[in-house]
Design a protein around this motif. Structure first.
Motif, mmCIF file in Angstrom:
data_model
loop_
_atom_site.group_PDB
_atom_site.id
_atom_site.type_symbol
_atom_site.label_atom_id
_atom_site.label_comp_id
_atom_site.label_asym_id
_atom_site.label_seq_id
_atom_site.Cartn_x
_atom_site.Cartn_y
_atom_site.Cartn_z
ATOM 1 N N LEU A 57 -54.245 3.014 62.982
ATOM 2 C CA LEU A 57 -53.841 1.780 62.335
ATOM 3 C C LEU A 57 -54.042 1.889 60.831
ATOM 4 O O LEU A 57 -54.782 2.745 60.347
ATOM 5 N N PRO A 58 -53.369 1.024 60.046
ATOM 6 C CA PRO A 58 -53.489 1.113 58.586
ATOM 7 C C PRO A 58 -54.908 0.932 58.070
ATOM 8 O O PRO A 58 -55.247 1.458 57.013
ATOM 9 N N ASP A 59 -55.766 0.224 58.817
ATOM 10 C CA ASP A 59 -57.136 0.027 58.336
ATOM 11 C C ASP A 59 -58.053 1.196 58.684
ATOM 12 O O ASP A 59 -59.247 1.154 58.416
ATOM 13 N N GLY A 60 -57.491 2.263 59.294
ATOM 14 C CA GLY A 60 -58.277 3.448 59.594
ATOM 15 C C GLY A 60 -58.807 3.511 61.011
ATOM 16 O O GLY A 60 -59.317 4.540 61.436
ATOM 17 N N THR A 61 -58.709 2.432 61.776
ATOM 18 C CA THR A 61 -59.166 2.440 63.162
ATOM 19 C C THR A 61 -58.073 3.004 64.059
ATOM 20 O O THR A 61 -56.944 3.224 63.631
ATOM 21 N N HIS A 62 -58.424 3.237 65.319
ATOM 22 C CA HIS A 62 -57.490 3.800 66.278
ATOM 23 C C HIS A 62 -57.352 2.862 67.467
ATOM 24 O O HIS A 62 -58.268 2.119 67.785
ATOM 25 N N GLU A 63 -56.189 2.928 68.109
ATOM 26 C CA GLU A 63 -55.984 2.195 69.352
ATOM 27 C C GLU A 63 -54.996 2.964 70.210
ATOM 28 O O GLU A 63 -54.194 3.745 69.706
ATOM 29 N N TYR A 64 -55.061 2.745 71.522
ATOM 30 C CA TYR A 64 -54.096 3.336 72.426
ATOM 31 C C TYR A 64 -52.929 2.381 72.592
ATOM 32 O O TYR A 64 -53.116 1.177 72.748
ATOM 33 N N ALA A 65 -51.705 2.920 72.552
ATOM 34 C CA ALA A 65 -50.504 2.111 72.723
ATOM 35 C C ALA A 65 -49.613 2.791 73.758
ATOM 36 O O ALA A 65 -49.543 4.020 73.826
ATOM 37 N N TRP A 66 -48.940 1.981 74.588
ATOM 38 C CA TRP A 66 -48.020 2.508 75.585
ATOM 39 C C TRP A 66 -46.665 2.714 74.928
ATOM 40 O O TRP A 66 -46.078 1.790 74.384
ATOM 41 N N ILE A 67 -46.181 3.940 74.941
ATOM 42 C CA ILE A 67 -44.892 4.273 74.371
ATOM 43 C C ILE A 67 -43.921 4.427 75.536
ATOM 44 O O ILE A 67 -43.990 5.379 76.298
#
Length: 97
Positions: A57-67
């Motif tokens: 993410l733009p703030d430097g954190t991460h997340e899992y997303a379903w593509i």
């Protein structure tokens, strides 16, 4: 304050809010009329096939997303040559010879 000043201020505030509401509606109508026409054919349907991807993410954190992979489209993990939809493999739906 004089006796009519409070009433005048309330009336002016309400008139300002009415003008803002009308301007918002007018800008919405103009924006809707300027939109491009919809495409001739609908996009391919989204299937349940896809993958989980770790995104930054733009703030430097991460997340899992379903593509999701759309029907008829191939992502980097599949190609038309290796896909069972376009290449049934040896012995299936092919005429020998």
């Amino acid at each position: 304050m004089r006796s009519g000043t409070a009433g005048f201020l309330v009336g002016a505030a309400l008139l300002t809010l009415l003008a803002l509401a009308l301007a918002t509606v007018a800008f919405g109508v103009v924006a809707t009329l300027r939109m491009p026409p919809p495409p001739d054919e609908p996009p391919p349907p989204i299937t349940r096939h896809g993958r989980w991807e770790l995104r930054r993410l733009p703030d430097g954190t991460h997340e899992y997303a379903w593509i999701a992979r759309q029907a008829g489209r191939f992502g980097p993990e599949t190609s038309p040559e290796t896909s069972p939809e376009t290449n049934p493999g040896p012995g299936r739906h092919r005429i020998p010879g």
